[in-house]
Design a protein around this motif. Structure first.
Motif, mmCIF file in Angstrom:
data_model
loop_
_atom_site.group_PDB
_atom_site.id
_atom_site.type_symbol
_atom_site.label_atom_id
_atom_site.label_comp_id
_atom_site.label_asym_id
_atom_site.label_seq_id
_atom_site.Cartn_x
_atom_site.Cartn_y
_atom_site.Cartn_z
ATOM 1 N N GLY A 252 36.955 47.730 81.618
ATOM 2 C CA GLY A 252 37.209 47.230 80.012
ATOM 3 C C GLY A 252 38.539 46.372 80.214
ATOM 4 N N GLN A 253 38.705 45.415 78.964
ATOM 5 C CA GLN A 253 39.845 44.785 78.877
ATOM 6 C C GLN A 253 40.416 44.618 77.452
ATOM 7 O OE1 GLN A 253 41.778 43.272 81.399
ATOM 8 N NE2 GLN A 253 40.399 44.180 82.969
ATOM 9 N N SER A 254 39.931 45.971 76.861
ATOM 10 C CA SER A 254 40.370 45.932 75.385
ATOM 11 C C SER A 254 41.695 45.806 75.023
ATOM 12 C CB SER A 254 39.773 47.000 74.608
ATOM 13 O OG SER A 254 38.393 47.377 74.974
ATOM 14 N N GLU A 255 42.547 45.654 73.936
ATOM 15 C CA GLU A 255 43.628 45.535 73.407
ATOM 16 C C GLU A 255 44.126 46.469 72.476
ATOM 17 O OE1 GLU A 255 44.997 41.436 72.914
ATOM 18 O OE2 GLU A 255 44.352 40.683 74.840
ATOM 19 N N LEU A 256 45.288 46.726 72.332
ATOM 20 C CA LEU A 256 45.566 47.705 71.398
ATOM 21 C C LEU A 256 45.413 47.160 69.996
ATOM 22 C CD1 LEU A 256 48.758 49.526 73.009
ATOM 23 C CD2 LEU A 256 46.725 50.647 72.515
ATOM 24 N N LEU A 257 45.218 47.928 69.069
ATOM 25 C CA LEU A 257 45.066 47.293 67.730
ATOM 26 C C LEU A 257 46.686 47.172 67.023
ATOM 27 C CD1 LEU A 257 43.073 46.930 65.494
ATOM 28 C CD2 LEU A 257 43.585 49.279 64.520
ATOM 29 N N ASN A 258 46.738 45.823 66.833
ATOM 30 C CA ASN A 258 48.155 45.407 66.376
ATOM 31 C C ASN A 258 48.571 45.366 65.061
ATOM 32 O OD1 ASN A 258 46.960 42.973 65.855
ATOM 33 N ND2 ASN A 258 47.644 42.137 67.755
ATOM 34 N N GLN A 259 47.279 45.677 64.217
ATOM 35 C CA GLN A 259 47.638 45.739 62.624
ATOM 36 C C GLN A 259 47.169 47.146 62.267
ATOM 37 O OE1 GLN A 259 48.249 43.420 60.782
ATOM 38 N NE2 GLN A 259 47.894 41.215 61.835
ATOM 39 N N PRO A 260 47.645 47.541 61.114
ATOM 40 C CA PRO A 260 47.520 48.870 60.375
ATOM 41 C C PRO A 260 45.765 48.984 60.193
ATOM 42 C CG PRO A 260 49.185 47.928 59.427
ATOM 43 C CD PRO A 260 48.808 46.856 60.359
ATOM 44 N N LEU A 261 45.266 50.139 60.540
ATOM 45 C CA LEU A 261 43.750 50.277 60.589
ATOM 46 C C LEU A 261 43.271 49.906 59.226
ATOM 47 C CD1 LEU A 261 41.064 50.900 61.964
ATOM 48 C CD2 LEU A 261 41.615 53.479 61.449
ATOM 49 N N VAL A 262 44.198 50.506 58.401
ATOM 50 C CA VAL A 262 43.692 50.602 56.634
ATOM 51 C C VAL A 262 43.162 49.038 56.397
ATOM 52 C CG1 VAL A 262 46.011 50.053 55.827
ATOM 53 C CG2 VAL A 262 44.415 50.990 54.413
ATOM 54 N N ILE A 263 43.856 48.050 56.748
ATOM 55 C CA ILE A 263 43.565 46.603 56.378
ATOM 56 C C ILE A 263 41.928 46.140 56.838
ATOM 57 C CG2 ILE A 263 46.013 45.925 56.779
ATOM 58 C CD1 ILE A 263 44.879 44.234 58.971
ATOM 59 N N TYR A 264 41.360 47.104 57.597
ATOM 60 C CA TYR A 264 39.884 46.717 57.667
ATOM 61 C C TYR A 264 38.789 47.402 57.072
ATOM 62 C CZ TYR A 264 42.187 44.754 61.785
ATOM 63 O OH TYR A 264 43.264 43.956 62.869
ATOM 64 N N GLN A 265 39.452 48.173 55.993
ATOM 65 C CA GLN A 265 38.621 48.913 55.199
ATOM 66 C C GLN A 265 38.007 47.762 54.015
ATOM 67 O OE1 GLN A 265 40.740 52.013 53.431
ATOM 68 N NE2 GLN A 265 40.567 53.420 55.205
ATOM 69 N N GLY A 266 37.045 47.088 54.452
ATOM 70 C CA GLY A 266 36.342 46.142 53.376
ATOM 71 C C GLY A 266 35.947 46.599 52.226
ATOM 72 N N LYS A 267 35.509 45.880 51.190
ATOM 73 C CA LYS A 267 34.907 46.109 49.948
ATOM 74 C C LYS A 267 33.975 46.994 49.874
ATOM 75 C CE LYS A 267 33.351 44.228 45.471
ATOM 76 N NZ LYS A 267 33.113 42.866 45.032
ATOM 77 N N TYR A 268 33.156 46.844 51.112
ATOM 78 C CA TYR A 268 31.596 47.644 51.081
ATOM 79 C C TYR A 268 31.583 48.649 52.066
ATOM 80 C CZ TYR A 268 30.262 43.617 48.014
ATOM 81 O OH TYR A 268 30.051 42.877 46.883
ATOM 82 N N LEU A 269 32.692 49.027 52.573
ATOM 83 C CA LEU A 269 32.988 50.184 53.610
ATOM 84 C C LEU A 269 32.306 51.533 52.960
ATOM 85 C CD1 LEU A 269 33.868 51.301 56.303
ATOM 86 C CD2 LEU A 269 36.055 51.919 55.054
ATOM 87 N N ASP A 270 31.368 52.074 53.812
ATOM 88 C CA ASP A 270 30.830 53.253 53.654
ATOM 89 C C ASP A 270 31.363 54.166 54.406
ATOM 90 O OD1 ASP A 270 29.022 55.244 52.786
ATOM 91 O OD2 ASP A 270 27.263 54.390 53.095
ATOM 92 N N TRP A 271 32.211 55.183 54.104
ATOM 93 C CA TRP A 271 32.961 55.977 54.908
ATOM 94 C C TRP A 271 32.846 57.334 54.483
ATOM 95 C CZ3 TRP A 271 35.125 56.434 59.522
ATOM 96 C CH2 TRP A 271 36.110 57.368 59.916
ATOM 97 N N ALA A 272 32.564 58.472 55.456
ATOM 98 C CA ALA A 272 32.523 59.913 55.171
ATOM 99 C C ALA A 272 33.296 60.370 56.391
ATOM 100 C CB ALA A 272 31.046 60.228 55.420
ATOM 101 N N THR A 273 34.243 61.242 56.173
ATOM 102 C CA THR A 273 35.071 61.640 57.213
ATOM 103 C C THR A 273 34.408 62.503 58.275
ATOM 104 O OG1 THR A 273 37.137 62.094 55.744
ATOM 105 C CG2 THR A 273 37.172 63.167 57.600
ATOM 106 N N PRO A 274 34.151 62.098 59.550
ATOM 107 C CA PRO A 274 33.766 62.856 60.473
ATOM 108 C C PRO A 274 34.116 64.230 61.009
ATOM 109 C CG PRO A 274 35.045 61.238 61.406
ATOM 110 C CD PRO A 274 35.237 60.920 60.191
ATOM 111 N N LEU A 275 33.152 65.132 61.306
ATOM 112 C CA LEU A 275 33.511 66.178 61.887
ATOM 113 C C LEU A 275 34.009 66.117 63.376
ATOM 114 C CD1 LEU A 275 33.806 69.573 61.316
ATOM 115 C CD2 LEU A 275 31.322 69.357 61.957
ATOM 116 N N ALA A 276 35.485 66.171 63.722
ATOM 117 C CA ALA A 276 35.926 65.915 65.180
ATOM 118 C C ALA A 276 36.249 67.092 65.734
ATOM 119 C CB ALA A 276 37.022 65.044 64.764
ATOM 120 N N PHE A 277 35.840 66.924 67.174
ATOM 121 C CA PHE A 277 36.343 67.935 68.139
ATOM 122 C C PHE A 277 36.681 67.300 69.137
ATOM 123 C CE2 PHE A 277 33.233 70.336 65.418
ATOM 124 C CZ PHE A 277 33.413 71.513 65.721
ATOM 125 N N LYS A 278 37.962 67.929 69.663
ATOM 126 C CA LYS A 278 38.427 67.632 71.277
ATOM 127 C C LYS A 278 37.785 68.609 72.086
ATOM 128 C CE LYS A 278 42.709 70.232 70.785
ATOM 129 N NZ LYS A 278 44.186 70.228 71.065
#
Length: 359
Positions: A252-278
């Protein structure tokens, strides 16, 4: 800036949730490939990317709320994967490729396209190829276009047979979306393949929906052939396996996010906190997700309810324990991180109760 982490291992991103069983199937296939051990991974089963049960099998314009919701949710999901520093990402859903392809030009994430990979794997094929999938995939023509560009003749099921495919996937009593594989679903899919081969003369079938390989596995297809339910000469092509092989071989050739993640929370974002495991391995994440499935089915059954499509699943997220930066980034987003499957016994009922209170 190219992404690296403390161990300099490439990091695979997996986006699922449309449904979650398909993400597990993809991880199982990746785990069967020796090269997967050379990679870290982040797997996000974001069920909020799916249509709500009442929205399935309806025609929506891009300006309709369900489509606006899916667009904003997919955008945020991609940006979250970029925030978690994946090198490349794959999508465990064929039909969702149309949506994600619209968003990808705005991001700097290397996307491993399952449809293009699967079509390319058939380059030089002289046979007619039958594409099977949900209505939205067939209507989009994604596979038909990709195959035609490679001078491969593509075809699709008849109207009646397409209805049978949708029934096998979505029927609330026996469909694959109920998190179980039933004889009724298997029989319907075999009937479709037999009929299309008889009428169109095709001998190759692309399973263009990630639910289909759950019922039409390599072993079950051989059994169906032995039992006379499928023709002996049919070749069933599992797009999920093609994607799994590509994910563990692509650089891959992805790049680091150079903006705060919060700015990508659009008006119609449907978000539920995931159950996360390492987790220590893909196998461990699969075991945990399967346990969550079991708890979910039991929880709903006790309340005289059932899984009504992918949207009903609890969002989950798994990542390699060696990816130490991911844990801190999730904590910064107020996402708790767990590391022991036995924790589920203590927390899952409360997690499910909270999640379903939102319905």
């Amino acid at each position: 800036m190219k992404i690296t982490d403390n161990l300099n291992q490439p990091r695979i991103g997996i986006i699922g949730g449309m449904g979650n069983e398909a993400m597990v199937d993809l991880m199982l296939k990746m785990a069967s490939l020796p090269d997967h051990k050379d990679y870290q991974f982040v797997a996000f089963g974001n069920a909020r990317l799916a249509y709500k049960p009442q929205e399935v099998m309806q025609q929506w314009l891009p300006t309709d709320i369900p489509e606006l919701r899916k667009y904003d949710t997919a955008t945020y999901t991609l940006r979250l994967m970029q925030y978690l520093a994946v090198d490349h990402v794959g999508l465990a859903c064929n039909s969702a490729h149309e949506l994600f392809r619209r968003i990808l030009p705005e991001t700097s994430v290397t996307f491993v396209d399952m449809i293009k990979q699967t079509s390319t794997s058939l380059q030089g094929c002289q046979d007619t190829v039958l594409v099977m999938g949900v209505n939205s995939l067939i209507e989009s023509g994604l596979y038909q276009t990709a195959l035609t560009e490679l001078r491969i003749k593509a075809t699709q099921p008849s109207v009646d047979n397409q209805a049978k495919i949708m029934e096998a996937i979505y029927n609330p009593n026996f469909g694959i979306k109920t998190a179980k594989i039933t004889k009724q679903a298997e029989t319907l899919l075999c009937e479709v393949i037999c009929d299309e081969i008889a009428t169109q003369g095709c001998t190759k079938v692309i399973l263009g929906c990630t639910e289909l390989p759950l019922a039409l596995t390599a072993s079950s297809c051989q059994r169906f052939k032995d039992e006379g339910m499928l023709p002996l000469n049919v070749e069933v092509i599992d797009a999920s396996m093609v994607l799994a092989q590509a994910l563990v071989s692509v650089q891959g050739q992805s790049e680091l996010l150079n903006q705060p993640l919060v700015i990508y929370q659009g008006k119609y974002l449907d978000w539920a906190t995931p159950l996360a495991f390492k987790v220590s391995s893909l196998a461990e994440s699969i075991e945990i997700q399967q346990r969550i499935f079991d708890y979910t089915v039991d929880y709903l059954t006790e309340r005289n309810q059932s899984l009504a499509g992918s949207y009903f699943h609890l969002p989950t997220l798994f990542f390699s324990e060696s990816a130490t930066d991911v844990e801190q980034k999730l904590l910064d987003l107020d996402i708790d991180v767990y590391s022991d499957i036995h924790v589920l016994d203590k927390i899952i009922t409360d997690k499910l109760a909270y999640y379903y209170s939102d319905f």
